[in-house]
Design a protein around this motif. Structure first.
Motif, PDB file in Angstrom:
ATOM      1  N   PRO A 198       0.809  -1.231   0.000  1.00 27.95           N
ATOM      2  CA  PRO A 198       0.000   0.000   0.000  1.00 27.95           C
ATOM      3  C   PRO A 198       0.841   1.279   0.000  1.00 27.95           C
ATOM      4  CG  PRO A 198      -0.081  -1.045   2.156  1.00 27.95           C
ATOM      5  CD  PRO A 198       0.680  -1.972   1.251  1.00 27.95           C
ATOM      6  N   GLU A 199       2.040   1.246   0.571  1.00 27.50           N
ATOM      7  CA  GLU A 199       2.885   2.438   0.615  1.00 27.50           C
ATOM      8  C   GLU A 199       3.557   2.722  -0.729  1.00 27.50           C
ATOM      9  OE1 GLU A 199       5.644   1.865   3.736  1.00 27.50           O
ATOM     10  OE2 GLU A 199       4.105   1.700   5.280  1.00 27.50           O
ATOM     11  N   ALA A 200       3.715   1.700  -1.539  1.00 30.43           N
ATOM     12  CA  ALA A 200       4.386   1.867  -2.829  1.00 30.43           C
ATOM     13  C   ALA A 200       3.589   2.792  -3.747  1.00 30.43           C
ATOM     14  CB  ALA A 200       4.590   0.519  -3.494  1.00 30.43           C
ATOM     15  N   SER A 201       2.290   2.742  -3.648  1.00 24.15           N
ATOM     16  CA  SER A 201       1.445   3.608  -4.473  1.00 24.15           C
ATOM     17  C   SER A 201       1.682   5.073  -4.143  1.00 24.15           C
ATOM     18  CB  SER A 201      -0.023   3.254  -4.272  1.00 24.15           C
ATOM     19  OG  SER A 201      -0.840   4.087  -5.034  1.00 24.15           O
ATOM     20  N   ALA A 202       1.782   5.377  -2.869  1.00 19.30           N
ATOM     21  CA  ALA A 202       2.032   6.758  -2.447  1.00 19.30           C
ATOM     22  C   ALA A 202       3.425   7.218  -2.899  1.00 19.30           C
ATOM     23  CB  ALA A 202       1.908   6.876  -0.937  1.00 19.30           C
ATOM     24  N   ARG A 203       4.415   6.325  -2.783  1.00 20.27           N
ATOM     25  CA  ARG A 203       5.764   6.683  -3.213  1.00 20.27           C
ATOM     26  C   ARG A 203       5.836   6.870  -4.727  1.00 20.27           C
ATOM     27  NH1 ARG A 203       9.368   2.223  -1.067  1.00 20.27           N
ATOM     28  NH2 ARG A 203       7.416   1.166  -0.717  1.00 20.27           N
ATOM     29  N   LEU A 204       5.051   6.069  -5.451  1.00 19.80           N
ATOM     30  CA  LEU A 204       5.006   6.193  -6.903  1.00 19.80           C
ATOM     31  C   LEU A 204       4.402   7.540  -7.311  1.00 19.80           C
ATOM     32  CD1 LEU A 204       5.522   4.729  -9.597  1.00 19.80           C
ATOM     33  CD2 LEU A 204       3.214   3.819  -9.444  1.00 19.80           C
ATOM     34  N   GLN A 205       3.415   7.984  -6.584  1.00 20.14           N
ATOM     35  CA  GLN A 205       2.772   9.262  -6.879  1.00 20.14           C
ATOM     36  C   GLN A 205       3.669  10.452  -6.538  1.00 20.14           C
ATOM     37  OE1 GLN A 205      -0.987   9.219  -4.874  1.00 20.14           O
ATOM     38  NE2 GLN A 205      -1.905   7.784  -6.343  1.00 20.14           N
ATOM     39  N   LYS A 206       4.623  10.255  -5.647  1.00 17.25           N
ATOM     40  CA  LYS A 206       5.525  11.345  -5.269  1.00 17.25           C
ATOM     41  C   LYS A 206       6.647  11.571  -6.281  1.00 17.25           C
ATOM     42  CE  LYS A 206       4.722  11.355  -0.335  1.00 17.25           C
ATOM     43  NZ  LYS A 206       5.300  11.172   0.999  1.00 17.25           N
ATOM     44  N   LEU A 207       6.821  10.629  -7.206  1.00 15.90           N
ATOM     45  CA  LEU A 207       7.824  10.824  -8.255  1.00 15.90           C
ATOM     46  C   LEU A 207       7.392  11.996  -9.148  1.00 15.90           C
ATOM     47  CD1 LEU A 207       8.625   7.188  -9.432  1.00 15.90           C
ATOM     48  CD2 LEU A 207      10.019   8.660  -7.998  1.00 15.90           C
TER      49      LEU A 207
END
Length: 104
Positions: free
Chosen positions: A36-45
């Motif tokens: 679930p955290e990977a989605s947020a990190r992907l959006q921060k790129l």
């Protein structure tokens, strides 16, 4: 002709896509795995690090519309190139004479 700033922006996007490609692929794999955290990190790129944001442009004029992928140019430039080739072939046809007529 496209503005030089638009061409430069596309070059900048291409560099950014290359820079973040590995990180983006790893995060996408993690998202598919259920992190679930990977989605947020992907959006921060950065947005421009996404390959979908690139725009195909004519290599000669920079025109973004009417792009022919096979040749890497716009339809207008392609048409000009074809007409030039036809003119050259017509001249060659005239120069060769009637005995060696070949169509290119």
């Amino acid at each position: 002709m496209a503005k030089e700033s638009m061409k430069a922006r596309e070059v900048k996007r291409a560099r950014m896509i290359k820079r973040y490609a590995a990180k983006r692929a790893a995060l996408k794999a993690a998202v598919l795995a259920g992190d679930p955290e990977a989605s947020a990190r992907l959006q921060k790129l950065p947005r421009n690090s996404s390959p979908i944001r690139t725009r195909n442009r004519c290599k000669l004029t920079g025109r973004p519309r009417g792009y022919i992928r096979q040749f890497g140019v716009s339809r207008n430039t392609f048409r000009e190139m074809v007409l030039l080739i036809l003119k050259l072939n017509t001249l060659a046809f005239i120069w060769l004479g009637s005995s060696e007529r070949t169509y290119f």
